[in-house]
Design an enzyme around this catalytic site. Sequence first.
Site, PDB file in Angstrom:
ATOM      1  N   HIS A 130     -13.026  -0.921  -7.359  1.00  0.00           N
ATOM      2  CA  HIS A 130     -14.259  -0.128  -7.434  1.00  0.00           C
ATOM      3  C   HIS A 130     -14.010   1.347  -7.111  1.00  0.00           C
ATOM      4  O   HIS A 130     -14.873   2.192  -7.376  1.00  0.00           O
ATOM      5  CB  HIS A 130     -15.362  -0.734  -6.547  1.00  0.00           C
ATOM      6  CG  HIS A 130     -15.266  -0.399  -5.092  1.00  0.00           C
ATOM      7  ND1 HIS A 130     -16.347  -0.442  -4.246  1.00  0.00           N
ATOM      8  CD2 HIS A 130     -14.219  -0.016  -4.310  1.00  0.00           C
ATOM      9  CE1 HIS A 130     -15.988  -0.103  -3.024  1.00  0.00           C
ATOM     10  NE2 HIS A 130     -14.712   0.154  -3.032  1.00  0.00           N
TER      11      HIS A 130
ATOM     12  N   ASP B 173       0.861  -1.186   0.000  1.00  0.00           N
ATOM     13  CA  ASP B 173       0.000   0.000   0.000  1.00  0.00           C
ATOM     14  C   ASP B 173       0.894   1.232   0.000  1.00  0.00           C
ATOM     15  O   ASP B 173       2.128   1.126  -0.008  1.00  0.00           O
ATOM     16  CB  ASP B 173      -0.946   0.005   1.208  1.00  0.00           C
ATOM     17  CG  ASP B 173      -2.282   0.696   0.901  1.00  0.00           C
ATOM     18  OD1 ASP B 173      -2.251   1.797   0.319  1.00  0.00           O
ATOM     19  OD2 ASP B 173      -3.338   0.133   1.232  1.00  0.00           O
TER      20      ASP B 173
END
Length: 374
Positions: free
Chosen positions: A278, A240
């Site tokens: 998404h 990340d």
Amino acid sequence: METVFSKMCSPAALKGQAIEGNPEELDELLGQVEIWHYMTSFTDSVALKVAVELLIADIIDHHGQPMSLQKIVENIADAPKPEVSFLYRVMRVLVRRKIFSAHQTDSGDTLYGLTRASKWLLHDTKMTLSPMLLLENHPIHINPAHYISQCIREGTDNGTAFFKCHGHEQFDLTGLNPEYNKLFNEGMVCTARVTSKAVISGYRDGFNKIQSLVDVGGGIGGSLSEIVRAYPHIKGINFDLPHVVATAPKYDGITHVGGDMFESIPKADAIYMKWILHDWSDQHCIKILKNCRKAIPEKTGKVIIVDHVLQPEGNNGLFDEVGYAFDMMLLAHNAGGRERTEQDWKRLFEATGFARYNIIKIKALQSIIEAFPI
């Protein structure tokens, strides 16, 4: 799936309420009812937030049995002058929504208990949605929705609704605002636990042959830690942004790596992405998926996407309404982020060189979407 509201507006229900009139008059009345209902439906979420902030479910759970309102109030922390009548009105709404139960004793007291829904509001349990509920109801998170109409008029060339509201895009703000970053990460961790349980249960053989797994956008490692705990032979890489992994705790079998998924992704047997794509436009997703393809073996590699598959309008699955609600949130929060149908996913895989895909339904909001190079 038929809702309480749709049942309330059914012809049988209207007849039971002795509401009569010609079809045109009844249709006009129902239209009015519908708008009033949706106009005020945000108050359900407000009531839920109150219950979470006051730890109502936890108080009842610790007591071990249903409690009177007075007993609940006596156990609310930091409440020097509690307003019992306010709490009664909140609980009345939540009982009506079946979040809590209520029954009268012989002495006339009302005792409030837990239901299958309120058990998801507990703080002191791993399977809780309380942190996500607090995130979704925080002003930073919800206020951008008021800028959606402006984005429809002007487009998003000058920023998303989130940017118009706060002057920063969402993932930039998490790096600038420690409080929001903490709230965001806690929300992601709690949903990671819920989803990971469903993934591990519903994808039993999917991880068996994987020796190394990269969780792209893995936050502080919550999802990956659950997978590695269930499959200890896997070498986990939690990937990340640097400021995100900087706050990640240590987990056995997991290495935290900071970086940018739009630049490159660490190599592994498989890539795992939960609730990542998404958030991004098709163009962004194509960049990410191309980097995923470069990071996995050509013949044996795969990408495991855990994301919602939006059903066509008219379907009535358990999570369909939630899927459309999240799509509205993504309108406000992300540049091009959206919930996707199976055809949308198929187009992404075709554009990024994945030869085939497979969708596996699990007991969660999301599904597992496997994508294979060959």
